[in-house]
Write an enzyme that holds these catalytic residues in place. Structure first.
Site, PDB file in Angstrom:
ATOM      1  N   LEU A 163       0.848  -1.198   0.000  1.00 37.86           N
ATOM      2  CA  LEU A 163       0.000   0.000   0.000  1.00 37.86           C
ATOM      3  C   LEU A 163       0.888   1.254   0.000  1.00 37.86           C
ATOM      4  O   LEU A 163       2.073   1.182   0.288  1.00 37.86           O
ATOM      5  CB  LEU A 163      -0.902   0.001   1.231  1.00 37.86           C
ATOM      6  CG  LEU A 163      -1.855  -1.191   1.391  1.00 37.86           C
ATOM      7  CD1 LEU A 163      -2.690  -1.045   2.671  1.00 37.86           C
ATOM      8  CD2 LEU A 163      -2.779  -1.338   0.178  1.00 37.86           C
TER       9      LEU A 163
ATOM     10  N   SER B 179      -0.522   8.661 -10.836  1.00 39.25           N
ATOM     11  CA  SER B 179       0.155   9.019 -12.087  1.00 39.25           C
ATOM     12  C   SER B 179       1.339   8.087 -12.339  1.00 39.25           C
ATOM     13  O   SER B 179       1.740   7.317 -11.460  1.00 39.25           O
ATOM     14  CB  SER B 179       0.661  10.457 -11.983  1.00 39.25           C
ATOM     15  OG  SER B 179       1.600  10.552 -10.922  1.00 39.25           O
TER      16      SER B 179
ATOM     17  N   VAL C 137      11.643  19.204 -10.152  1.00 34.16           N
ATOM     18  CA  VAL C 137      11.892  18.743  -8.783  1.00 34.16           C
ATOM     19  C   VAL C 137      12.511  17.341  -8.765  1.00 34.16           C
ATOM     20  O   VAL C 137      13.562  17.119  -8.143  1.00 34.16           O
ATOM     21  CB  VAL C 137      10.568  18.733  -7.975  1.00 34.16           C
ATOM     22  CG1 VAL C 137      10.821  18.262  -6.566  1.00 34.16           C
ATOM     23  CG2 VAL C 137       9.937  20.102  -7.983  1.00 34.16           C
TER      24      VAL C 137
ATOM     25  N   LEU D 178      16.112  17.101 -10.166  1.00 38.99           N
ATOM     26  CA  LEU D 178      17.133  17.753  -9.333  1.00 38.99           C
ATOM     27  C   LEU D 178      17.361  16.991  -8.027  1.00 38.99           C
ATOM     28  O   LEU D 178      18.492  16.921  -7.530  1.00 38.99           O
ATOM     29  CB  LEU D 178      16.751  19.204  -9.047  1.00 38.99           C
ATOM     30  CG  LEU D 178      16.676  20.094 -10.303  1.00 38.99           C
ATOM     31  CD1 LEU D 178      16.297  21.510  -9.927  1.00 38.99           C
ATOM     32  CD2 LEU D 178      17.998  20.088 -11.061  1.00 38.99           C
ATOM     33  N   GLU D 179      16.293  16.409  -7.475  1.00 41.93           N
ATOM     34  CA  GLU D 179      16.492  15.632  -6.239  1.00 41.93           C
ATOM     35  C   GLU D 179      17.352  14.399  -6.527  1.00 41.93           C
ATOM     36  O   GLU D 179      18.320  14.124  -5.830  1.00 41.93           O
ATOM     37  CB  GLU D 179      15.137  15.211  -5.651  1.00 41.93           C
ATOM     38  CG  GLU D 179      14.392  16.397  -5.036  1.00 41.93           C
ATOM     39  CD  GLU D 179      13.090  16.036  -4.318  1.00 41.93           C
ATOM     40  OE1 GLU D 179      12.422  16.955  -3.853  1.00 41.93           O
ATOM     41  OE2 GLU D 179      12.744  14.841  -4.221  1.00 41.93           O
TER      42      GLU D 179
ATOM     43  N   GLU E 142      17.608  21.111 -19.613  1.00 38.87           N
ATOM     44  CA  GLU E 142      16.269  21.652 -19.374  1.00 38.87           C
ATOM     45  C   GLU E 142      15.839  22.492 -20.584  1.00 38.87           C
ATOM     46  O   GLU E 142      16.580  23.331 -21.066  1.00 38.87           O
ATOM     47  CB  GLU E 142      16.273  22.496 -18.080  1.00 38.87           C
ATOM     48  CG  GLU E 142      15.057  23.356 -17.838  1.00 38.87           C
ATOM     49  CD  GLU E 142      13.733  22.598 -17.801  1.00 38.87           C
ATOM     50  OE1 GLU E 142      13.624  21.604 -17.075  1.00 38.87           O
ATOM     51  OE2 GLU E 142      12.806  23.016 -18.553  1.00 38.87           O
TER      52      GLU E 142
ATOM     53  N   MET F 120       1.014  17.984  -8.616  1.00 35.96           N
ATOM     54  CA  MET F 120       1.154  16.547  -8.337  1.00 35.96           C
ATOM     55  C   MET F 120       2.002  16.391  -7.089  1.00 35.96           C
ATOM     56  O   MET F 120       3.221  16.177  -7.147  1.00 35.96           O
ATOM     57  CB  MET F 120       1.772  15.843  -9.536  1.00 35.96           C
ATOM     58  CG  MET F 120       0.789  15.677 -10.675  1.00 35.96           C
ATOM     59  SD  MET F 120       1.505  14.691 -11.981  1.00 35.96           S
ATOM     60  CE  MET F 120       0.067  14.289 -12.953  1.00 35.96           C
TER      61      MET F 120
ATOM     62  N   HIS G  49      16.139  31.860  19.106  1.00 33.40           N
ATOM     63  CA  HIS G  49      17.482  32.155  18.614  1.00 33.40           C
ATOM     64  C   HIS G  49      18.462  31.133  19.196  1.00 33.40           C
ATOM     65  O   HIS G  49      18.375  30.845  20.389  1.00 33.40           O
ATOM     66  CB  HIS G  49      17.905  33.555  19.044  1.00 33.40           C
ATOM     67  CG  HIS G  49      19.330  33.854  18.703  1.00 33.40           C
ATOM     68  ND1 HIS G  49      19.738  34.155  17.412  1.00 33.40           N
ATOM     69  CD2 HIS G  49      20.465  33.875  19.473  1.00 33.40           C
ATOM     70  CE1 HIS G  49      21.045  34.355  17.409  1.00 33.40           C
ATOM     71  NE2 HIS G  49      21.512  34.189  18.645  1.00 33.40           N
TER      72      HIS G  49
HETATM   73  C1  LIG Z   1      10.592  10.333  -7.285  1.00 35.46           C
HETATM   74  C2  LIG Z   1       9.396  11.069  -6.748  1.00 35.46           C
HETATM   75  C3  LIG Z   1       9.527  11.859  -5.626  1.00 35.46           C
HETATM   76  C4  LIG Z   1       8.435  12.538  -5.107  1.00 35.46           C
HETATM   77  N1  LIG Z   1       8.608  13.303  -3.998  1.00 35.46           N
HETATM   78  C5  LIG Z   1       7.566  13.975  -3.493  1.00 35.46           C
HETATM   79  C6  LIG Z   1       7.711  14.734  -2.308  1.00 35.46           C
HETATM   80  O1  LIG Z   1       8.793  14.799  -1.728  1.00 35.46           O
HETATM   81  N2  LIG Z   1       6.630  15.390  -1.824  1.00 35.46           N
HETATM   82  C7  LIG Z   1       5.414  15.339  -2.460  1.00 35.46           C
HETATM   83  O2  LIG Z   1       4.462  15.970  -1.998  1.00 35.46           O
HETATM   84  N3  LIG Z   1       5.236  14.603  -3.580  1.00 35.46           N
HETATM   85  C8  LIG Z   1       6.284  13.929  -4.101  1.00 35.46           C
HETATM   86  N4  LIG Z   1       6.096  13.153  -5.214  1.00 35.46           N
HETATM   87  C9  LIG Z   1       4.750  13.113  -5.828  1.00 35.46           C
HETATM   88  C10 LIG Z   1       3.823  12.156  -5.052  1.00 35.46           C
HETATM   89  O3  LIG Z   1       4.399  10.880  -5.015  1.00 35.46           O
HETATM   90  C11 LIG Z   1       2.461  12.118  -5.720  1.00 35.46           C
HETATM   91  O4  LIG Z   1       1.962  13.415  -5.867  1.00 35.46           O
HETATM   92  C12 LIG Z   1       1.489  11.300  -4.885  1.00 35.46           C
HETATM   93  O5  LIG Z   1       1.945   9.987  -4.710  1.00 35.46           O
HETATM   94  C13 LIG Z   1       0.098  11.278  -5.542  1.00 35.46           C
HETATM   95  O6  LIG Z   1      -0.752  10.539  -4.746  1.00 35.46           O
HETATM   96  P1  LIG Z   1      -2.043   9.799  -5.350  1.00 35.46           P
HETATM   97  O7  LIG Z   1      -2.717   9.186  -4.172  1.00 35.46           O
HETATM   98  O8  LIG Z   1      -2.791  10.722  -6.200  1.00 35.46           O
HETATM   99  O9  LIG Z   1      -1.485   8.675  -6.328  1.00 35.46           O
HETATM  100  P2  LIG Z   1      -0.323   7.555  -6.216  1.00 35.46           P
HETATM  101  O10 LIG Z   1       0.557   7.767  -5.054  1.00 35.46           O
HETATM  102  O11 LIG Z   1       0.257   7.500  -7.566  1.00 35.46           O
HETATM  103  O12 LIG Z   1      -1.170   6.239  -5.921  1.00 35.46           O
HETATM  104  C14 LIG Z   1      -2.048   5.684  -6.832  1.00 35.46           C
HETATM  105  C15 LIG Z   1      -2.205   4.215  -6.527  1.00 35.46           C
HETATM  106  O13 LIG Z   1      -3.294   3.701  -7.286  1.00 35.46           O
HETATM  107  C16 LIG Z   1      -2.974   2.382  -7.711  1.00 35.46           C
HETATM  108  N5  LIG Z   1      -3.810   2.065  -8.862  1.00 35.46           N
HETATM  109  C17 LIG Z   1      -3.855   2.706 -10.054  1.00 35.46           C
HETATM  110  N6  LIG Z   1      -4.805   2.163 -10.849  1.00 35.46           N
HETATM  111  C18 LIG Z   1      -5.360   1.164 -10.142  1.00 35.46           C
HETATM  112  C19 LIG Z   1      -6.398   0.254 -10.413  1.00 35.46           C
HETATM  113  N7  LIG Z   1      -7.086   0.285 -11.561  1.00 35.46           N
HETATM  114  N8  LIG Z   1      -6.722  -0.653  -9.464  1.00 35.46           N
HETATM  115  C20 LIG Z   1      -6.066  -0.691  -8.271  1.00 35.46           C
HETATM  116  N9  LIG Z   1      -5.075   0.170  -7.963  1.00 35.46           N
HETATM  117  C21 LIG Z   1      -4.735   1.087  -8.884  1.00 35.46           C
HETATM  118  C22 LIG Z   1      -1.497   2.484  -8.023  1.00 35.46           C
HETATM  119  O14 LIG Z   1      -0.914   1.207  -8.046  1.00 35.46           O
HETATM  120  C23 LIG Z   1      -1.000   3.378  -6.892  1.00 35.46           C
HETATM  121  O15 LIG Z   1      -0.607   2.596  -5.791  1.00 35.46           O
HETATM  122  C24 LIG Z   1       7.170  12.434  -5.738  1.00 35.46           C
HETATM  123  C25 LIG Z   1       7.017  11.621  -6.865  1.00 35.46           C
HETATM  124  C26 LIG Z   1       8.119  10.944  -7.362  1.00 35.46           C
HETATM  125  C27 LIG Z   1       7.941  10.070  -8.552  1.00 35.46           C
END
Ligand SMILES: Cc1cc2nc3c(=O)[nH]c(=O)nc-3n(C[C@H](O)[C@H](O)[C@H](O)COP(=O)(O)OP(=O)(O)OC[C@H]3O[C@@H](n4cnc5c(N)ncnc54)[C@H](O)[C@@H]3O)c2cc1C
Length: 466
Positions: free
Chosen positions: A38, A146, A184, A187-188, A204, A319, A445
């Site tokens: 999860l 996404s 982001v 760069l991370e 870029e 996102m 401080h």
């Molecule tokens: C490398 C990286 C670093 C990041 N760092 C940050 C950060 O530091 N801070 C921050 O705020 N955001 C960060 N993000 C962005 C953040 O991960 C996303 O914005 C966030 O996870 C979005 O949440 P969500 O619940 O919309 O979708 P997700 O976290 O993408 O979850 C969606 C879930 O739905 C499941 N799913 C999809 N379709 C189905 C289906 N049909 N049936 C069952 N399950 C399904 C997927 O398997 C997944 O587990 C980062 C992203 C990346 C890639």
């Protein structure tokens, strides 16, 4: 067939938070996740693993570059990259396990399998053993998140031409990592490998890195990362990516159309992410998607099938995990008959490089474009005693306030611990504080937070320490 008040598809920060809030509000709730763990992108291949590697590589970088100045001599320092990746995996496993605990605690039923709509109230869950279970729900929340995007001519082989997902689990430290996209994520991850000794080149398309953030932040960040050894090629358009054995050749044209060839052993494609709705069966519900593939919703995140909502990366907006979480909470409360609200202007954005970058509210460019009469105050980190003590003197804080009312309209920080410090600015703006309110509040401080207070004082030309 099991029947629920609410079923949620996807267990990322949007989905699992929605599930907890629904359960808290007394709704019988199910969550469906296609992966065995999860937590979605954030916990498995996003926020958490990237921060784990950023922290590990930060320790190494400090040990190599800063310990001697602190009077700590280290001999025989080595990177055990396998251990670094294993520790990251452990952090991910613990965090994801925590979500299982929370689902149990809140009595949310977890279904492991791929969810797809049969119609607006029925979902088929296809399981690993090829069986299909159907559930029924009065309300359904789509939180499917996404996936990494690419450019049409780039073939992601996931070995040498990789996305952030593979970059978080490499078997070796790249010699030369070419990063396409100076946002982001690029760069991370670029910071991680640059600190571990890789040559890192960032290409870029736009004239600045972290496009969309205040230009002060992009300039300062580029300066700091350049000092750390990362090379930047802004205003460069990638035209081809070719793999020859272990070599990747990336060609990019500068503004004048002159091509440059970059040769490396890995290319990270970090050009953004695209909403994920593949196989969801939206056609059986009448839910519409936009041209960009996002699920179309009204301001209550309700799709045009009135019992179906969508949240997080799969809908419009930033996102970000915390944006998805707020939306999860909002939709749960709407379903329960409450009247919640999200101020999207106050969702902070953070880049976990070092120095960290964090911002909330309007950028100076946006205020200028909107013709808002504003005042600005800035304070350089190097003027802080705390920053000098820890050798983290890069960066500054900039506060933008309404010229007449003094209400804070935007806060832009770059410096050590900016990611944590931005919370103060968010709260201030939630309560519609003036810059004078902050300037008159005592800040411990010596702390980095004094830079925010000083920048607020600077709005009134009365900074104390610069
Ligand atoms: C490398 C990286 C670093 C990041 N760092 C940050 C950060 O530091 N801070 C921050 O705020 N955001 C960060 N993000 C962005 C953040 O991960 C996303 O914005 C966030 O996870 C979005 O949440 P969500 O619940 O919309 O979708 P997700 O976290 O993408 O979850 C969606 C879930 O739905 C499941 N799913 C999809 N379709 C189905 C289906 N049909 N049936 C069952 N399950 C399904 C997927 O398997 C997944 O587990 C980062 C992203 C990346 C890639």
């Amino acid at each position: 067939m099991s029947k629920y008040d609410v079923a949620i598809i996807g267990s990322g920060p949007g989905g699992y938070v929605a599930a907890i809030r629904c359960a808290q509000l007394g709704l019988k709730t199910a969550i469906i996740e296609k992966y065995t763990t999860l937590g979605g992108t954030c916990l498995n291949v996003g926020c958490i693993p990237s921060k784990a590697l950023l922290d590990s590589s930060h320790h190494y970088y400090d040990a190599t570059k800063h310990f001697a100045t602190h009077g700590i001599d280290v001999k025989g320092l080595e990177i055990n990259f396998n251990q670094m990746i294993s520790r990251k995996n452990e952090v991910v496993a613990q965090t994801s396990g925590g979500i299982n605990f929370l689902m149990d605690k809140n009595k949310v039923d977890v279904f492991q399998g791929f969810g797809s709509f049969v119609d607006a109230t029925h979902i088929n869950i296809s399981k690993a053993d090829d069986s299909i279970e159907q559930i029924e729900a009065v309300k359904i929340i789509i939180a499917t998140g996404s996936k990494p995007a690419t450019l049409p001519f780039i073939k992601l082989d996931k070995k040498r031409v990789i996305t952030s997902t593979e970059a978080l689990s490499l078997k070796e430290i790249p010699k030369h990592l070419i990063i396409i996209g100076g946002g982001v994520i690029g760069l991370e991850l670029g910071s991680v490998y640059s600190r571990l000794g890789s040559q890192v080149s960032v290409i870029e398309y736009m004239p600045t890195i972290i496009p969309g953030m205040d230009s002060m932040l992009s300039k300062e960040l580029q300066k700091s990362l350049k000092k750390q050894g990362i090379k930047f090629f802004t205003s460069h358009k990638v035209t081809s990516v070719v793999t020859k054995g272990k070599e990747v050749i990336v060609t990019a044209d500068n503004k004048k159309g002159v091509p440059t060839e970059f040769k490396g052993d890995y290319t990270l494609v970090s050009v953004g992410r695209k909403p994920y709705t593949l196989g969801l069966g939206l056609e059986n519900t009448g839910v519409k998607v936009t041209e960009r593939g996002q699920i179309e919703t009204n301001e209550h995140l309700q799709t045009n099938a009135s019992n179906i909502y969508a949240i997080g990366d799969v809908v419009k907006g930033a996102m970000l995990a915390h944006k998805a979480e707020e939306e999860g909470t909002m939709v749960a409360e709407l379903i329960a008959g409450q009247k919640p609200h999200i101020d999207y202007n106050l969702i902070p954005g953070v880049v976990y490089t070092w120095p960290e970058v964090a911002a909330v509210g309007k950028t100076e460019e946006q205020l200028k474009e909107a013709g808002v009469n504003y005042k600005s105050g800035s304070f350089a980190m190097r003027a802080l005693g705390r920053a000098r003590a820890s050798m983290d003197t890069d960066g500054q804080v900039k506060v933008l306030a309404d010229a007449e009312t003094d209400e804070i309209l935007g806060v832009h920080m770059i410096g050590a611990r900016a990611a944590d410090m931005i919370a103060e600015a968010v709260i201030a703006m939630e309560f519609r504080a003036s810059s004078e309110d902050i300037a008159r509040s005592s800040h411990a401080h010596p702390t980095f937070t004094e830079a925010f207070k000083e920048a607020c004082l600077a709005v009134h030309d009365r900074a104390l320490h610069s």
